[in-house]
Motif scaffolding. Structure first.
Motif, PDB file in Angstrom:
ATOM      1  N   PHE A  49       0.576  -1.431   0.052  1.00 42.50           N
ATOM      2  CA  PHE A  49       0.006  -0.483   0.353  1.00 42.50           C
ATOM      3  C   PHE A  49       1.152   1.489   0.016  1.00 42.50           C
ATOM      4  CE2 PHE A  49      -3.500  -2.929   2.517  1.00 42.50           C
ATOM      5  CZ  PHE A  49      -3.836  -3.291   0.856  1.00 42.50           C
ATOM      6  N   TYR A  50       1.599   1.129  -0.307  1.00 37.79           N
ATOM      7  CA  TYR A  50       2.956   2.361  -0.621  1.00 37.79           C
ATOM      8  C   TYR A  50       1.817   3.361  -1.740  1.00 37.79           C
ATOM      9  CZ  TYR A  50       6.499   5.452  -2.189  1.00 37.79           C
ATOM     10  OH  TYR A  50       7.057   6.799  -2.523  1.00 37.79           O
ATOM     11  N   PRO A  51       1.328   4.499  -1.398  1.00 39.14           N
ATOM     12  CA  PRO A  51       0.693   5.514  -2.322  1.00 39.14           C
ATOM     13  C   PRO A  51       1.155   5.310  -3.616  1.00 39.14           C
ATOM     14  CG  PRO A  51       1.719   6.495  -0.336  1.00 39.14           C
ATOM     15  CD  PRO A  51       2.549   5.189  -0.234  1.00 39.14           C
ATOM     16  N   ASP A  52      -0.829   4.876  -4.488  1.00 39.86           N
ATOM     17  CA  ASP A  52      -0.637   4.796  -5.767  1.00 39.86           C
ATOM     18  C   ASP A  52      -0.900   6.610  -6.421  1.00 39.86           C
ATOM     19  OD1 ASP A  52      -3.032   4.676  -4.920  1.00 39.86           O
ATOM     20  OD2 ASP A  52      -3.465   2.980  -6.820  1.00 39.86           O
ATOM     21  N   ARG A  53      -1.518   7.092  -5.676  1.00 36.97           N
ATOM     22  CA  ARG A  53      -2.062   8.673  -5.387  1.00 36.97           C
ATOM     23  C   ARG A  53      -0.860   9.371  -4.347  1.00 36.97           C
ATOM     24  NH1 ARG A  53      -6.469   6.227  -3.983  1.00 36.97           N
ATOM     25  NH2 ARG A  53      -7.807   7.011  -2.573  1.00 36.97           N
ATOM     26  N   MET A 108      -5.089   5.484   1.961  1.00 36.57           N
ATOM     27  CA  MET A 108      -5.272   5.679   1.181  1.00 36.57           C
ATOM     28  C   MET A 108      -5.057   5.057  -0.355  1.00 36.57           C
ATOM     29  SD  MET A 108      -4.939  10.184   2.811  1.00 36.57           S
ATOM     30  CE  MET A 108      -5.578  10.254   1.018  1.00 36.57           C
ATOM     31  N   HIS A 109      -4.980   3.995  -0.151  1.00 33.75           N
ATOM     32  CA  HIS A 109      -4.830   3.285  -1.945  1.00 33.75           C
ATOM     33  C   HIS A 109      -6.312   2.405  -2.159  1.00 33.75           C
ATOM     34  CE1 HIS A 109      -2.596   0.235  -4.244  1.00 33.75           C
ATOM     35  NE2 HIS A 109      -1.071   1.293  -3.789  1.00 33.75           N
ATOM     36  N   SER A 110      -5.937   2.854  -3.260  1.00 31.84           N
ATOM     37  CA  SER A 110      -7.156   2.643  -4.706  1.00 31.84           C
ATOM     38  C   SER A 110      -6.869   0.791  -4.012  1.00 31.84           C
ATOM     39  CB  SER A 110      -6.711   2.586  -6.098  1.00 31.84           C
ATOM     40  OG  SER A 110      -5.113   1.652  -6.665  1.00 31.84           O
ATOM     41  N   ALA A 111      -6.158  -0.306  -3.760  1.00 32.45           N
ATOM     42  CA  ALA A 111      -6.409  -1.358  -4.223  1.00 32.45           C
ATOM     43  C   ALA A 111      -6.876  -2.204  -2.213  1.00 32.45           C
ATOM     44  CB  ALA A 111      -5.043  -2.746  -4.216  1.00 32.45           C
ATOM     45  N   ASP A 112      -6.714  -0.746  -1.580  1.00 35.49           N
ATOM     46  CA  ASP A 112      -7.072  -1.176   0.030  1.00 35.49           C
ATOM     47  C   ASP A 112      -8.922  -0.715   0.087  1.00 35.49           C
ATOM     48  OD1 ASP A 112      -7.600  -2.445   2.343  1.00 35.49           O
ATOM     49  OD2 ASP A 112      -6.431   0.190   3.003  1.00 35.49           O
ATOM     50  N   GLY A 113     -10.324  -1.794  -0.369  1.00 32.76           N
ATOM     51  CA  GLY A 113     -11.120  -1.377  -0.024  1.00 32.76           C
ATOM     52  C   GLY A 113     -12.082  -1.212   1.158  1.00 32.76           C
TER      53      GLY A 113
END
Length: 221
Positions: A49-53, A108-113
């Motif tokens: 979950f290293y930030p993708d944004r 805050m990561h798109s893969a963490d729902g």
């Protein structure tokens, strides 16, 4: 008229000289041992979950987001320490990145729902900062919640000089530490080096805030 020193005087001088030299060598050995005494902070996995944004606000206070009036949910945590080399010398201006789960256990990561918990719009989730001239840093955040398979922890990237390190910081006395696979994979010494210690909060901190210290030690090898 010059007098030749008696033989006992010569022997005494030699003994004194040898003693002084031995003392100097011992002092040098002790100093060298002290310089090598610090254990390097262990490398620990980057995680998924290293930030993708990245947030537009990336300062060292993660409990507030620029443009919003609210404050992040959870226990306020002040984390401070130094970035050092293995000889204990401060790494001036070392760069740090911090990212973490919020007080509900979500990144805050798109893969963490949504299954991980709600996002907190008042929580920054990521910080980028530099240590001062003495290698010191101070971060204000919230204590992250544990989540499935993981104890509470913080993620760090550290860079000082030519040395880069990806690691994680654990919390002293956390009951889930021993159930965390990454924590258990570390040696006893590395666990200690990767664990932040609780301290008394300073007078400028909120009444119920938590305070911890953790030094990051970078090794060139």
């Amino acid at each position: 008229m010059h007098l030749t020193p008696h033989l006992p005087d010569l022997r005494r001088r030699r003994i004194v000289g040898v003693t002084l030299a031995a003392g100097a060598l011992l002092a040098s050995a002790r100093l060298l041992a002290q310089e090598r005494a610090l254990r390097a902070t262990p490398a620990v996995a980057l995680g998924p979950f290293y930030p993708d944004r990245f947030p537009s606000d990336q300062d060292a206070d993660l409990t507030a987001v620029a443009g919003r009036r609210g404050r992040a949910a959870g226990e306020i945590l002040y984390l401070s320490g130094r970035v050092l080399d293995t000889r204990g010398r401060p790494l001036s201006g070392a760069r740090l990145e911090l990212w973490q789960a919020n007080a509900h256990g979500r990144y805050m990561h798109s893969a963490d729902g949504d299954a991980s918990g709600p996002l907190d719009p008042n929580f920054q989730g990521y910080a980028s900062l530099r240590a001062d001239a003495e290698g010191r840093y101070r971060i204000k955040t919230v204590k992250p919640a544990p989540y499935s398979g993981r104890t509470a922890h913080l993620h760090f990237n550290a860079e000082g000089g030519r040395v880069k390190l990806t690691t994680q910081m654990f919390f002293e006395g956390e009951r889930l530490n021993e159930r965390d696979g990454l924590y258990r994979s570390l040696s006893r010494e590395d666990r200690s080096a990767a664990t932040g210690r609780w301290v008394e909060r300073a007078s400028d901190m909120e009444a119920k805030a938590l305070a911890a210290v953790w030094d990051i030690v970078l090794s060139p090898s």
